[in-house]
Write an enzyme that holds these catalytic residues in place. Sequence first.
Site, PDB file in Angstrom:
ATOM      1  CG  ASP A 214      -0.524   7.517  10.845  1.00 18.10           C
ATOM      2  OD1 ASP A 214      -1.713   7.610  11.239  1.00 18.10           O
ATOM      3  OD2 ASP A 214       0.038   6.426  10.635  1.00 18.10           O
TER       4      ASP A 214
ATOM      5  CE1 TYR B 184       9.923   4.226  12.501  1.00 19.28           C
ATOM      6  CE2 TYR B 184      12.067   3.220  12.137  1.00 19.28           C
ATOM      7  CZ  TYR B 184      10.976   3.912  11.662  1.00 19.28           C
ATOM      8  OH  TYR B 184      10.940   4.276  10.357  1.00 19.28           O
TER       9      TYR B 184
ATOM     10  CE  LYS C  41       5.913   2.913   8.113  1.00 16.02           C
ATOM     11  NZ  LYS C  41       5.622   2.624   9.522  1.00 16.02           N
TER      12      LYS C  41
HETATM   13  C1  F6R Z   1       2.110   1.526   9.811  1.00 18.56           C
HETATM   14  C2  F6R Z   1       2.674   0.420   9.019  1.00 18.56           C
HETATM   15  C3  F6R Z   1       2.247  -0.960   9.258  1.00 18.56           C
HETATM   16  C4  F6R Z   1       2.418  -1.445  10.687  1.00 18.56           C
HETATM   17  C5  F6R Z   1       1.934  -2.902  10.828  1.00 18.56           C
HETATM   18  C6  F6R Z   1       1.955  -3.384  12.258  1.00 18.56           C
HETATM   19  O1  F6R Z   1       2.236   2.750   9.180  1.00 18.56           O
HETATM   20  O2  F6R Z   1       3.459   0.632   8.178  1.00 18.56           O
HETATM   21  O3  F6R Z   1       2.929  -1.803   8.363  1.00 18.56           O
HETATM   22  O4  F6R Z   1       3.758  -1.325  11.081  1.00 18.56           O
HETATM   23  O5  F6R Z   1       0.617  -3.005  10.352  1.00 18.56           O
HETATM   24  O6  F6R Z   1       1.263  -2.473  13.048  1.00 18.56           O
HETATM   25  P1  F6R Z   1       0.931  -2.689  14.601  1.00 18.56           P
HETATM   26  O7  F6R Z   1       2.218  -2.885  15.315  1.00 18.56           O
HETATM   27  O8  F6R Z   1       0.234  -1.409  14.968  1.00 18.56           O
HETATM   28  O9  F6R Z   1       0.056  -3.887  14.686  1.00 18.56           O
HETATM   29 MG    MG Z   2       0.130   4.430  10.420  1.00 20.07          MG
HETATM   30 MG    MG Z   3       1.842   6.422   6.990  1.00 18.10          MG
END
Ligand code: F6R
Ligand code: MG
Ligand code: MG
Length: 395
Positions: free
Chosen positions: A14, A231, A234
């Site tokens: 990603d 982390y 994922k």
């Molecule tokens: C990314 C994902 C999303 C993010 C969430 C918060 O692959 O699964 O659920 O974890 O949108 O993202 P941030 O911390 O970038 O605002």
């Molecule tokens: Mg992502």
């Molecule tokens: Mg992804």
Amino acid sequence: MSAEKVTVSVIKADVGSVVGHSRPHPSMMEAAKDILTDAQKQGVIEDFYVTRVGDDINLFMTHYKGENNKDVHGAAWECFQKAAKLAKSMKLYAAGQDILTDAFSGNVKGAGPGSAEMSFEERGSEPLMFFIADKTEPSAYSMPLSRIFLDPFTTTGLVVDARAKKGFDIEIQDVMDNKKVVMSAPEETWSILSLLGDTSRYAIKRINSRAGIGPAAVVSTDKLNLTAGKYIGKDDPVCICRAQSGLPSVGEYLQPFMNNTMMVAGWMRGSHYGAFYPCSPEESDPVYFDGPPRICCLGFQLNDGKLQGLEPINTKGGDHIPVDFFKGNTWDLARMNAIKASRFMRSQGPFMPSILGPEEMEYTSRPEVLRELTSRFIDLNDEKAEKCNLDKDVE
Ligand code: F6R
Ligand code: MG
Ligand code: MG
């Protein structure tokens, strides 16, 4: 003399997406296609296909260079570098997210992207299935693969196909301690399940036929979170499977996704459980609470190291048309069940089991909260302190 082994590699990452964590920009996919077309011309790879699930770009590659090959991994690395650069130029979200190092050291392992690779002697006819998933982790494949390879109520072939009946060797990885063990099915089935049930630590890495057919399935088990020391995202894992003639049939591989609603970890902020939602890559945008965790399955025949799908024969440059197994309304019921199960989990809000255990949460504010409360916590074993507290209450 045995025939030369073909290697099937899937490398994925990603490196940025349009509108939050939704999908890569088409120009990023095109850039990857151009780089792999060159790699094909230079003889690094035999063939390739570029696809995506949610915000992850997946590169399917075939070649005769073996697993962990510098040139093959290098081509994939170049694709992600270029795609990340484009993502940055468009100010896309999380541009370059899975690229954890500036210097390529000959292999993508530990550098951010995930990879699954298998090498084998191509059979007279070689059906391949590529499972790709988003918003989840490698152990998400443990339940479906257990049903496929350990459960005769799923795979009738385990009972009626003499070669499948010989059983399978299951390589299980301890993703926390970076250890592995090979166990035998069906003899050790219950012990295997005793490990795999702990999806936070154990995941199936590889399954080999015990009838001499070679590898049947391989999963990308790179724990991106641990690789980075914290982390970062994922793993959004992939699983390559060989099907038929002594291995599970295409239909047996697909069945668990119809008959079972499977809860997997990694939804929203990498911190929630949701149900696996089977769909086409075209339909894999995360549209509900950044998900739910989606799984796609694309199929090709292998033809002397080349991918053969529904396109005209000898199509060049990755312009393939795979069989898209989870497309179509046959899967509507399974999708509806996944949405129902995911909605139920959402009804639990920020409470377990909707959220993961504390050691698995991608986001947590708990250390900070606990730090702030340090002086206010009272040790209940300390009677004096407790008495003092009670006296205070009386006052
Ligand atoms: C990314 C994902 C999303 C993010 C969430 C918060 O692959 O699964 O659920 O974890 O949108 O993202 P941030 O911390 O970038 O605002
Ligand atoms: Mg992502
Ligand atoms: Mg992804």
